[in-house]
Design an enzyme around this catalytic site. Sequence first.
Site, short mmCIF file in Angstrom:
data_model
loop_
_atom_site.label_atom_id
_atom_site.label_comp_id
_atom_site.label_asym_id
_atom_site.label_seq_id
_atom_site.Cartn_x
_atom_site.Cartn_y
_atom_site.Cartn_z
N CYS A 168 23.17 35.42 52.46
CA CYS A 168 22.14 35.80 53.43
C CYS A 168 21.36 37.03 52.97
CB CYS A 168 22.79 36.13 54.76
SG CYS A 168 23.86 34.83 55.36
N ARG B 235 18.49 34.37 46.19
CA ARG B 235 19.90 34.43 46.58
C ARG B 235 20.37 33.12 47.19
NH1 ARG B 235 21.33 40.07 48.01
NH2 ARG B 235 22.58 39.27 49.70
N TRP C 290 22.49 31.89 54.73
CA TRP C 290 23.23 30.95 53.89
C TRP C 290 24.48 30.62 54.68
CZ3 TRP C 290 27.55 29.92 50.81
CH2 TRP C 290 27.34 28.94 49.85
N ASN D 65 24.65 39.93 57.78
CA ASN D 65 25.24 39.37 56.56
C ASN D 65 26.74 39.66 56.60
OD1 ASN D 65 22.69 38.87 55.74
ND2 ASN D 65 22.73 40.19 53.93
N GLY D 66 27.56 38.73 56.15
CA GLY D 66 29.01 38.97 56.12
C GLY D 66 29.72 38.02 57.06
N GLU E 161 38.08 24.25 30.51
CA GLU E 161 37.00 25.01 31.13
C GLU E 161 36.35 25.99 30.13
OE1 GLU E 161 35.24 24.65 33.55
OE2 GLU E 161 34.36 26.56 34.06
N LYS F 287 32.45 25.80 29.10
CA LYS F 287 31.58 26.95 29.33
C LYS F 287 30.86 27.32 28.04
CE LYS F 287 31.29 27.24 32.53
NZ LYS F 287 31.49 26.75 33.86
N GLU G 282 28.29 24.41 26.87
CA GLU G 282 27.11 24.13 27.70
C GLU G 282 26.07 25.24 27.60
OE1 GLU G 282 27.74 23.77 31.95
OE2 GLU G 282 29.30 25.27 31.90
N HIS H 206 48.27 15.19 16.28
CA HIS H 206 48.08 13.74 16.34
C HIS H 206 46.65 13.35 15.98
CE1 HIS H 206 52.11 13.22 17.89
NE2 HIS H 206 51.87 14.24 18.69
N LYS I 262 21.53 22.18 38.03
CA LYS I 262 22.57 22.81 38.85
C LYS I 262 23.26 21.79 39.75
CE LYS I 262 25.00 26.17 40.43
NZ LYS I 262 26.12 26.49 39.53
C1 F6R Z 1 29.63 23.45 34.55
C2 F6R Z 1 29.20 23.00 35.86
C3 F6R Z 1 29.30 21.55 36.17
C4 F6R Z 1 29.69 21.30 37.63
C5 F6R Z 1 29.61 19.79 37.93
C6 F6R Z 1 30.01 19.50 39.36
O1 F6R Z 1 29.48 24.82 34.40
O2 F6R Z 1 28.76 23.76 36.68
O3 F6R Z 1 30.19 20.91 35.30
O4 F6R Z 1 30.97 21.80 37.85
O5 F6R Z 1 28.30 19.34 37.73
O6 F6R Z 1 29.16 20.10 40.27
P1 F6R Z 1 29.58 20.30 41.76
O7 F6R Z 1 30.71 21.24 41.79
O8 F6R Z 1 28.35 20.84 42.44
O9 F6R Z 1 29.97 18.95 42.30
#
Ligand code: F6R
Length: 608
Positions: free
Chosen positions: A2, A27, A75, A101-102, A481, A485, A488, A504, A603
């Site tokens: 928020c 935000r 939010w 906010n909070g 992970e 990270k 990507e 293997h 995203k």
């Molecule tokens: C990697 C990343 C993606 C998401 C995936 C699922 O850094 O962000 O691999 O984790 O696209 O997205 P959500 O969690 O929004 O279903």
Amino acid sequence: MCGIVGYIGEDQAAPILLNGLEKLEYRGYDSAGVAVCDGGSIQVEKCKGRLKVLADLIDQGEKIPGTVGIGHTRWATHGKPSDLNSHPHVSGQGKFAVVHNGIIENHLMLKEFLLKQGKQFLSETDTEVVAHLLEYYYQGDVLDAIIQVLHQVEGSYALGILCEDIPDQIFAVRKQSPLIIGLGQHENFIASDIPAILSKTREIYRLENNEIAQIKKDQVMIYDLEKNIVQKERCHIDWDISAAEKGGYEHFMFKEIMEQPKAIADTIQPRIQEGRIVLDDMTLTKEDLEQFRKISIVACGSAYHVGVVAKYVIEKLTRIPVDIDVASEFRYRNPIIDEKVLVIVISQSGETADTLAALHEAKRLGARVLSIVNVVGSAIANESDDVLYTWAGPEISVATTKAYSTQLTVVYLLAVYMADLMGLISRQEYQGYLDDLCHLPGQIEMILKKKDQLQTLASRYFNAKDIFFIGRNIDYAMSLEGSLKLKEISYIHSEAYAAGELKHGTISLIEDGTLVVALATQDTLFEKMMSNVQEVTARGAVVLGLTTEDHPEMEKSATHTFYIPKTNDLMLASLAVIPLQLFAYYVASMKGCDIDKPRNLAKSVTVE
Ligand code: F6R
């Protein structure tokens, strides 16, 4: 998260509020509103949706007269995004308008009290209790009423307050959520974040916890809870606007990495009440849990990696068998699902098409669905039987960090909650897990303080062609992970392998100088991991070992060692992921990559 803006001066307030809120759009938000005082009553306009919808509704602010006002972008946390849940919230007789906010943690208890006093609630928010409480305690002195309210509310808050009886003042107060006061010439401002006021002034006061500001157009007075005057020092802000939106950081990803201690604390703290885990509106009972023959987790990408950790954690604590599937695979493999299966869906956005489709398939087959979601009111949240929200705030960087970490946190809370409900852990073990959970934010702070070590390592290896990540059990889940990270955002080819599986096949790829990140955080598997480290060093690999502080022997085998603090084995993932995120970030930064928006990625993946 928020956003709050407030203005008091000689110009029309509403257009200035809209302008300030626009600067906070980065935000993330789902609704917006303003309250303006025009000498007499307070006019409130608010609605669900983008700021533009609000701006059109009030003719870019021109429709609302008045030179004193507060504005908010919401939010959603408590209550879905809707017109009524948007801020500002107004007290019963319309005397007070509040933006917040909070999280007011004891809002249910306060609401019950206020309902008994005959107050009527219009929204599902925690904030509305503040507006009603102010009116309840108000006897002609707003400061006194605010102080009384602050003694009642628990949680975190930044509040902007208007009172109809004092139309030439704004009040502001904060605890744990940030709030600043912008100082102008015959005008003053409040804001939750610097960008909102940067085009108007660079002179500010930073409000500290439990300080109350009484703001007029030519004067700002700050009080403590005993009504003593507090002397404040002005700060001058010399950031440019785009840096300000990122809190002074170069990238949102870095900002979000640094926000993790707070995001995790926000996810945990409201859910531990009087030494017990309280899980929102969870409807699963002991009987439900005992009749599940398995748990099936579905998710994509990093959320799937959380699922891989969850498999270890939930199986260990509840002894219920756990399957984990990539969502896009789940629905096409004719999964064996029925009403005796609990399906856990994990998704930051709550909109990922493959995950949503898997949820539909699970429901069609009769399963009970519990989701772990960050965005309130998202499709996955709406269609699940139970939802546990990760209160990470909006995540702007495409590569997830804080949402991932808060998903892990919810998994721990859920697993301990289930084990306790089923009577599988002792009181002492339960308390031990809660203590460890509460220590996570502080331990992550300690790791973040060592970020320079990872920057130095990144500077040595950012030109690597291939990087391998290896680990066993939960460390394997972390390898997945860490590798994702890195690849990507830096575009370096990377593989994650269960350490025992290397020989293997994959070990043929290791040659002189290949970087292998070896995770060895689990006590019981440390020796086994050391054998795997030796296997790769014997083939010329350079090893970056990641282990806990009580395993200095790592230095004998690894080329470099990074230590994380110790916690129980199940929760180490939350600590191990931090250096992996930082390493990926620094490597990508040195390669000059577009970190917040890596090529070809989005995203929220709302197509199959
Ligand atoms: C990697 C990343 C993606 C998401 C995936 C699922 O850094 O962000 O691999 O984790 O696209 O997205 P959500 O969690 O929004 O279903």
